[in-house]
Design an enzyme around this catalytic site. Structure first.
Site, mmCIF file in Angstrom:
data_model
loop_
_atom_site.group_PDB
_atom_site.id
_atom_site.type_symbol
_atom_site.label_atom_id
_atom_site.label_comp_id
_atom_site.label_asym_id
_atom_site.label_seq_id
_atom_site.Cartn_x
_atom_site.Cartn_y
_atom_site.Cartn_z
ATOM 1 N N LYS A 51 0.524 -1.463 0.091
ATOM 2 C CA LYS A 51 0.448 0.031 0.388
ATOM 3 C C LYS A 51 1.000 1.254 -0.038
ATOM 4 C CE LYS A 51 -3.349 -2.395 0.277
ATOM 5 N NZ LYS A 51 -2.825 -3.590 0.333
ATOM 6 N N TYR A 262 -11.749 -15.795 3.293
ATOM 7 C CA TYR A 262 -11.006 -14.852 3.937
ATOM 8 C C TYR A 262 -10.134 -14.623 5.405
ATOM 9 C CZ TYR A 262 -9.085 -9.838 4.731
ATOM 10 O OH TYR A 262 -7.946 -8.555 4.879
ATOM 11 N N TYR A 288 -2.476 -13.000 2.685
ATOM 12 C CA TYR A 288 -2.282 -12.705 0.914
ATOM 13 C C TYR A 288 -1.331 -13.155 0.993
ATOM 14 C CZ TYR A 288 -5.557 -8.084 2.990
ATOM 15 O OH TYR A 288 -6.264 -7.829 3.039
HETATM 16 C C1 PLP Z 1 -3.437 -4.920 0.308
HETATM 17 C C2 PLP Z 1 -2.779 -6.168 0.503
HETATM 18 C C3 PLP Z 1 -2.752 -6.873 -0.907
HETATM 19 C C4 PLP Z 1 -3.940 -7.005 -2.350
HETATM 20 O O1 PLP Z 1 -3.800 -5.914 -2.996
HETATM 21 P P1 PLP Z 1 -4.465 -5.300 -3.324
HETATM 22 O O2 PLP Z 1 -4.407 -3.730 -4.389
HETATM 23 O O3 PLP Z 1 -5.740 -4.769 -2.720
HETATM 24 O O4 PLP Z 1 -4.983 -6.385 -5.153
HETATM 25 C C5 PLP Z 1 -1.581 -8.093 -0.607
HETATM 26 N N1 PLP Z 1 -1.093 -8.156 0.019
HETATM 27 C C6 PLP Z 1 -0.868 -7.252 1.091
HETATM 28 C C7 PLP Z 1 -0.050 -7.717 2.464
HETATM 29 C C8 PLP Z 1 -1.750 -6.583 1.290
HETATM 30 O O5 PLP Z 1 -1.545 -5.892 2.561
#
Ligand code: PLP
Length: 330
Positions: A51, A262, A288
């Site tokens: 981010k 999720y 993620y």
């Molecule tokens: C937000 C996030 C993602 C996904 O990215 P997007 O742009 O929302 O698709 C992947 N990995 C981590 C660790 C994240 O925080």
């Protein structure tokens, strides 16, 4: 591409490394593709993550709009919210986080950091994708504040531009080291990362595959995720002055690794997190990057990726959530 207003937050370039011990552990050359990792867990803002690159452009936009408070939304262990709180602190803006779920007795992981970073938090029960953001912004306006709303995950054309630019960075690193990659694998959820990358890759003439591993609860169904990626990518291209047109069929999204939903940590994520930690000293996250790496490992084992390929795993960060998932990971 590099002319958009940007508020510097990230330490760039992030490292590009080889995962040779992980490759060995999975069977070695001849059976397993060459594995590279792009370390966006090391973007440098309050424990890093993907981010940060989006927030450089979103915060610049907030400042240009004269905002005094930024609002965004996410799940209780949102990395995006933690990085937004840090970015707001760096820019001297207030931060209001609209989080799904309920306030726990003891904040852990990202939520602990949200508090330390000075964010105000409102809880919204089952809504974790920003359903109440506009309402929260309206409330701020009635108090005389100037809010700037960052959408769920920072995924709009403003934020996604950070990932179009990130691709230029990757291309320069690969050229420097006379490397090339056939496939890029990345965790995909709110879409800005994958859509921004798609724009950057098309602009540089990449012919390999960008593969998003879908990590969210719902099937990438409604509205169809590929339509969502298409609209972010087209918006990003036009912001960057690039004459590129995307259609849903341009995006590869693997939905095979949702497990029990999720942020529900299963055997797939646990093995990926532990194996990568033990073999490479590299920390993934349980929600993620652990799920995306688990998917990549499974595809390699099933022979779905040729050993002749070079695969770049784009590490998107998230390790602070490890500290909120100890029971699931041990
Ligand atoms: C937000 C996030 C993602 C996904 O990215 P997007 O742009 O929302 O698709 C992947 N990995 C981590 C660790 C994240 O925080």
């Amino acid at each position: 591409m590099n002319k958009l207003p940007r508020f510097p937050l990230a330490q760039l370039p992030t490292p590009l490394e080889e995962l040779s011990r992980l490759r060995e552990a999975l069977g070695g050359p001849g059976q397993v593709p060459r594995l590279l990792v792009k370390r966006d867990d090391q973007t440098g803002l309050a424990l890093g993550g993907n981010k940060t690159r989006k927030l450089e452009y979103l915060i610049a936009d907030a400042l240009a709009a004269g905002a005094d408070i930024v609002l965004t939304a996410g799940a209780i262990q949102s990395n995006h919210c933690r990085q937004t709180a840090a970015a707001a602190a760096r820019a001297g803006l207030d931060c209001l986080l609209v989080l799904g779920g309920r306030s726990p007795k003891l904040p852990a992981g990202n939520l602990l950091l949200d508090h330390l970073l000075g964010a105000e938090i409102v809880w919204t029960g089952p809504e974790r994708r920003g359903e109440r953001l506009d309402q929260a912004a309206a409330e701020q306006r009635t108090r005389g504040r100037t809010p700037y709303v960052i959408p769920y995950g920072g995924s709009n054309p403003v934020g996604a531009a950070g990932y179009a630019v990130a691709i230029q960075e990757m291309v320069a690193q690969l050229e420097d080291r006379e490397l090339s990659v056939d496939r890029i694998v990345v965790a995909s959820s709110s879409g800005g990362t994958q859509a921004g990358m798609a724009v950057g890759l098309r602009a540089t003439g990449f012919t390999g595959q960008l593969l998003g591993i879908w990590i969210d609860k719902e099937k990438a169904g409604e509205p169809p995720y590929r339509d969502h990626l298409t609209s972010i990518a087209n918006g990003t291209a036009s912001r960057l002055g690039l004459e590129l047109v995307f259609k849903p069929g341009d995006f590869h999204v693997n939905e095979d690794y949702l497990g029990a939903g999720y942020a529900v940590v299963g055997a797939l994520e646990r093995e990926a997190v532990r194996l990568t930690a033990r073999q490479e000293g590299l920390l993934l996250d349980p929600v993620y990057s652990g799920r995306a790496m688990g998917g990549l490992i499974d595809m390699i084992r099933r022979g779905a990726i040729s050993p002749d390929e070079a695969v770049l795993f784009w590490h998107t960060g998230g390790a602070p959530a490890l500290f909120a998932h100890s029971e699931d990971l041990l």
